[in-house]
Design a protein around this motif. Structure first.
Motif, mmCIF file in Angstrom:
data_model
loop_
_atom_site.group_PDB
_atom_site.id
_atom_site.type_symbol
_atom_site.label_atom_id
_atom_site.label_comp_id
_atom_site.label_asym_id
_atom_site.label_seq_id
_atom_site.Cartn_x
_atom_site.Cartn_y
_atom_site.Cartn_z
ATOM 1 N N CYS A 1 22.979 2.163 -40.711
ATOM 2 C CA CYS A 1 22.090 2.723 -39.704
ATOM 3 C C CYS A 1 22.840 3.004 -38.400
ATOM 4 O O CYS A 1 23.398 2.083 -37.794
ATOM 5 N N ARG B 1 2.486 8.946 -42.413
ATOM 6 C CA ARG B 1 3.671 9.789 -42.598
ATOM 7 C C ARG B 1 3.302 11.270 -42.519
ATOM 8 O O ARG B 1 3.959 12.049 -41.831
ATOM 9 N N GLY C 1 15.537 13.550 -46.262
ATOM 10 C CA GLY C 1 16.264 13.143 -45.072
ATOM 11 C C GLY C 1 17.637 12.609 -45.411
ATOM 12 O O GLY C 1 18.072 12.608 -46.567
ATOM 13 N N GLN D 1 18.865 9.704 -45.745
ATOM 14 C CA GLN D 1 19.019 8.562 -46.647
ATOM 15 C C GLN D 1 19.210 8.983 -48.093
ATOM 16 O O GLN D 1 19.707 8.200 -48.902
ATOM 17 N N ARG E 1 11.170 6.369 -35.245
ATOM 18 C CA ARG E 1 10.604 5.249 -36.001
ATOM 19 C C ARG E 1 11.485 3.994 -35.986
ATOM 20 O O ARG E 1 10.980 2.887 -35.755
ATOM 21 N N PRO E 2 12.819 4.090 -36.183
ATOM 22 C CA PRO E 2 13.623 2.854 -36.142
ATOM 23 C C PRO E 2 13.640 2.181 -34.771
ATOM 24 O O PRO E 2 13.779 0.967 -34.690
ATOM 25 N N ASN F 1 13.334 9.814 -38.033
ATOM 26 C CA ASN F 1 14.380 8.837 -38.336
ATOM 27 C C ASN F 1 15.118 8.382 -37.083
ATOM 28 O O ASN F 1 15.956 7.477 -37.150
ATOM 29 N N LEU G 1 10.799 6.391 -45.222
ATOM 30 C CA LEU G 1 11.952 7.262 -45.012
ATOM 31 C C LEU G 1 11.628 8.731 -44.845
ATOM 32 O O LEU G 1 12.339 9.458 -44.146
ATOM 33 N N GLN H 1 9.985 6.547 -50.049
ATOM 34 C CA GLN H 1 10.267 7.848 -49.459
ATOM 35 C C GLN H 1 9.034 8.414 -48.758
ATOM 36 O O GLN H 1 9.136 9.056 -47.715
ATOM 37 N N GLU I 1 13.895 13.955 -39.910
ATOM 38 C CA GLU I 1 15.074 13.414 -39.233
ATOM 39 C C GLU I 1 14.768 12.975 -37.804
ATOM 40 O O GLU I 1 15.326 11.975 -37.337
#
Length: 415
Positions: free
Chosen positions: A361, A186, A82, A84, A241-242, A238, A78, A74, A235
């Motif tokens: 995802c 992070r 968030g 997830q 980053r991916p 999110n 992640l 986390q 978020e």
């Protein structure tokens, strides 16, 4: 009711860290089943593999995500609070925010941005003694993700932000100083993105209403309140980053093109083969080893009792290479995807189940689009040499990539 088979030893954390992609499937094979019980980080954990296990994992009846992921994940990969870690209607409502970004025209716009950047970077590659593809792709995707998301990225910050995005996924499972570096990345990334959220909200930063920055900054949760700046930053990261993490898939795709040169010719002759090729890369090459949930209340599956509070790990790579679902799973065969019927549980490189309802995802379509764009460019837009280098996959990494990061030389743009 039968007892769930147990792995050897008191705690399997070190075994999992040493062999993150094979530990669960190997142990299941040794025990001749689809699941076993152990301790991970001294917490009672049930590990599962296979399509049937994935279907149970993604049911909403017995498993939840809240409190399932280790804190170290986390605080790196992640972020905290968030999507997830949400369940039920709260998760479905937040998921609608992400799904609103996945319209086909928006995915196409991101792909076009990437293609423009590739053209620009290729001009510099022609003058370079060597090109480390993975490093270049990470930077290209950082630029593309920020531009597409409405996140300003000054030229002086490109290297820093690329390194931060990389640390979030590449060092998420690391130990020692790399882990602490990822936690620092992070912290700094969230502070940066929170500032952007606040600027969107006070009007000092104007972004298109379709941009991720605007959508996240203005999204209201079920209680009707805006997300806090910190959660909104989580978020928006999110989203960004991916996209940058797709660089690992692209390095793996370049590795596959080199190891299977017959597919270079197939892709040159027929771009309709691009999707089967990238799907096979996503199946064949490991990405993230497992996902976690927690038992919400006692339930039974196949005569085994899942006790309330246990953590459950679903093996992603082992499911993608399960011989019960795939013919010759350890062979690279893109043609298997040419006429394959979709199954949400036996092919789960980025999670399983339904994109709208489950923890699958939403950026999966972006990953496929970006991989196709890069593969097309490598095959049709440039010529290059692959010098002698160490192309063995570094399986101790998450995700594993060629040790050399795929070096190219004598890059030439085609006329």
């Amino acid at each position: 009711m039968s007892s769930i088979p147990s792995a050897k030893g008191i705690d399997s954390t070190l075994a999992l860290l040493r062999n993150p992609y094979e530990f669960i499937p190997d142990t299941c094979r040794d025990l001749e089943g689809d699941l076993f019980e152990t301790r991970i980080l001294f917490q009672k954990t049930i590990c599962m593999t296979g399509a049937a296990a994935a279907e149970v994992f993604y049911s909403e009846d017995g498993l939840v995500r809240a409190g399932s992921m280790p804190k170290r994940i986390q605080r790196t990969l992640l972020g905290e609070k968030g999507i997830q870690g949400l369940d039920g209607e709260a998760h479905r409502h937040r998921k609608r925010m992400f799904m609103s970004l996945m319209a086909s025209e928006r995915i196409e716009a991101l792909e076009n941005t990437t293609r423009d950047l590739l053209d620009r970077y290729a001009r510099d590659w022609q003058a370079a003694e060597k090109v480390v593809l993975y490093d270049e792709v990470r930077e290209i995707l950082t630029r593309a993700a920020c531009a597409w998301s409405g996140v300003p990225l000054p030229e002086a910050e490109v290297e820093t932000r690329t390194a931060q995005m990389t640390a979030l996924f590449q060092d998420a499972g690391a130990v020692g100083w790399k882990h602490w570096g990822a936690r620092l990345a992070r912290h700094r990334a969230e502070r940066w993105i929170a500032g952007i959220i606040e600027r969107v909200r006070d009007g000092s930063l104007q972004t298109g209403q379709e941009s991720a920055a605007h959508v996240v900054a203005t999204w209201r949760d079920l209680n009707g309140e805006l997300l806090t700046s910190k959660v909104a930053a989580v978020e928006l990261l999110n989203v960004v980053r991916p996209i940058v993490a797709v660089s690992a898939f692209i390095a793996q795709a370049a590795h596959a093109l080199h190891r299977h040169p017959e597919w270079r010719k197939k892709l040159k002759d027929d771009e309709g083969q691009l999707e089967p090729f990238v799907q096979e890369v996503r199946r064949f090459y490991p990405f993230f080893p497992a996902v976690a949930a927690r038992v919400k209340r006692d339930f039974e599956w196949r005569g085994y009792r899942f006790p309330e509070g246990y953590r459950v790990l679903l093996d992603l790579y082992g499911t993608n290479t399960d011989a019960r679902s795939w013919d010759a799973p350890q062979e690279f065969r893109p043609e298997r995807f040419q006429d394959r019927e979709d199954n949400p549980y036996d092919f789960i490189p980025q999670g399983g189940g339904d994109h709208h309802k489950n923890h699958r995802c939403p950026g999966e379509w972006i990953a496929i689009s970006q991989m196709k764009a890069f593969c097309s460019f490598l095959v049709n837009a440039i010529d290059f040499e692959v010098p002698d280098q160490d192309l063995d996959l570094e399986t101790g990494e998450l995700p594993p990539m060629p040790k050399s990061r795929f070096i190219m030389r004598n890059v030439r743009r085609r006329q």
